[in-house]
Design an enzyme around this catalytic site. Structure first.
Site, mmCIF file in Angstrom:
data_model
loop_
_atom_site.group_PDB
_atom_site.id
_atom_site.type_symbol
_atom_site.label_atom_id
_atom_site.label_comp_id
_atom_site.label_asym_id
_atom_site.label_seq_id
_atom_site.Cartn_x
_atom_site.Cartn_y
_atom_site.Cartn_z
ATOM 1 N N GLY A 1 8.707 1.015 3.180
ATOM 2 C CA GLY A 1 7.908 1.469 2.082
ATOM 3 C C GLY A 1 8.475 1.291 0.918
ATOM 4 O O GLY A 1 7.801 1.766 -0.206
ATOM 5 N N ALA A 2 9.700 0.728 0.578
ATOM 6 C CA ALA A 2 10.311 0.492 -0.703
ATOM 7 C C ALA A 2 9.341 -0.003 -1.545
ATOM 8 O O ALA A 2 9.131 0.188 -2.914
ATOM 9 C CB ALA A 2 11.714 0.094 -0.710
ATOM 10 N N GLY A 3 8.750 -1.204 -1.062
ATOM 11 C CA GLY A 3 7.966 -2.229 -2.022
ATOM 12 C C GLY A 3 6.412 -1.262 -2.474
ATOM 13 O O GLY A 3 6.131 -1.270 -3.488
ATOM 14 N N ASP A 4 5.989 -0.272 -1.460
ATOM 15 C CA ASP A 4 4.799 0.275 -1.786
ATOM 16 C C ASP A 4 5.215 1.360 -2.721
ATOM 17 O O ASP A 4 4.450 1.826 -3.692
ATOM 18 C CB ASP A 4 4.410 0.845 -0.555
ATOM 19 C CG ASP A 4 4.071 -0.356 0.428
ATOM 20 O OD1 ASP A 4 3.718 -1.350 0.032
ATOM 21 O OD2 ASP A 4 4.155 0.010 1.871
#
Ligand code: ADP
Length: 318
Positions: A258-261
């Protein structure tokens, strides 16, 4: 003043992640049911940061589907673009933690409800009210969802929305790597903003060297901003006038899901009401510093959605 609406289009699913303790009383199945799906994560990321977000997609008319819609609502995401399929199940992913720490995924998708969204089911009024329209590539894999994706994108663009694309490659979902590359690139030149990870940059260009030349080979004439995220090395940005990189923050990362999101949600929430940021390098760098912070925070907690920061959390982290 009302904030502009970010509409995020695509899949939402449940990851079944084995718990470390094995079968326990609170997680009687031995699995944690972790809601996910990149477009849904982005919508929640925007909302947590104080922005307005809506999710457009299809869920199964089953316990899992209604649980996911409830999670969106609880997080303040507009659910008027959600359809429920009477016949198909909500998409599920089963995660196996390998002994080397890597994760292996197996998907329930044959078909899952998200793949069955039809163009005639789209809430066009909601899509037309988007200031930013965000999407991935999983919704391109099969019909009728592919046609729904194309139509939603077209309607949003016509209504003046900024189009934001994060291919978010999940290679095993595609019939072949070639097919994935072709389909991901088939909508490339529609987007105003594109975010890829270093892994996706290599996959799409076939070039192992992650440098400016490789990134710029993905440039298209109407693009306003190209971003390459580099995990613990922050991100690089490219516009027609300038390019550079912004470092991220030192954290003890426990789960990068979820880091990219989180990064994308933070970016979109900051530009939705003022796109002139994209034309001024110093302001863009500030925006990306904040997006890096949100990405970094997300790696410090397990799961994607529970780890997305609120605006207060992000500000106090900075
Ligand atoms: P994706 O999840 O799409 O693969 P990344 O892993 O590159 O994207 O992460 C997105 C952003 O989150 C990065 O650009 C960075 O700012 C932040 N981030 C990711 N991993 C770390 C880390 N280990 N330490 C600090 N920041 C991180």
């Amino acid at each position: 003043v009302d904030k502009g609406l970010v509409v995020s289009f695509g899949e939402m699913l449940i990851d079944f992640v084995p718990t470390e303790s094995g079968v326990s009383l609170s997680e009687s199945s031995g699995f944690l049911k972790a809601p996910g799906g990149a477009p849904a994560n982005v919508a929640i990321a925007v909302s947590r940061l104080g922005g307005r977000a809506a999710f457009v997609g299809k869920l199964g008319d089953d316990d899992f589907g209604h649980m996911l819609a409830g999670i969106l609502r609880k997080n303040g995401v507009d659910d008027q673009g959600i359809n429920f399929d009477k016949g198909a199940r909500t998409a599920l992913a089963f995660v196996t933690l390998r002994s080397d720490g890597e994760r292996e995924f197996m998907f329930y998708r044959n078909p899952s409800a998200d793949m069955l969204l039809r163009p005639d089911e789209l809430n066009l009024e909601l899509i037309r009210s988007a200031k930013v329209f965000h999407y991935g590539s999983i919704s391109l894999i099969t019909e009728p969802c592919r046609s729904a994706h194309m139509k939603a994108m077209e309607v949003a663009k016509e209504a003046g929305a900024l189009l934001s694309y994060d291919p978010n490659l999940r290679e095993p979902l595609w019939p072949s790597p070639e097919e994935a590359r072709i389909q991901i690139m088939s909508i490339w030149d529609k987007a105003d903003i594109i975010k890829v990870s270093d892994v996706e940059l290599e996959f799409l260009t076939g070039n192992k060297t992650i440098d400016d030349e490789t990134a710029m080979s993905l440039w298209h004439p109407n693009l306003k901003l190209l971003l390459v995220t580099l995990g613990e090395n922050g991100c690089r940005y490219y516009t027609k006038d300038f390019h550079g990189s912004v470092e991220t923050f030192h954290v003890d990362a426990v789960d990068t899901t979820g880091a990219g999101d989180s990064f994308v949600g933070a970016l979109l929430n900051q530009i939705v009401d003022d796109q002139s940021v994209l034309e001024e390098e110093e302001r863009l760098r500030k925006v990306l510093r904040f997006a890096n912070a949100c990405g970094a925070i997300t790696t410090t907690k397990k799961g994607a959605i529970p780890a997305l920061p609120s605006d207060c959390e992000a500000l106090s982290f900075l």
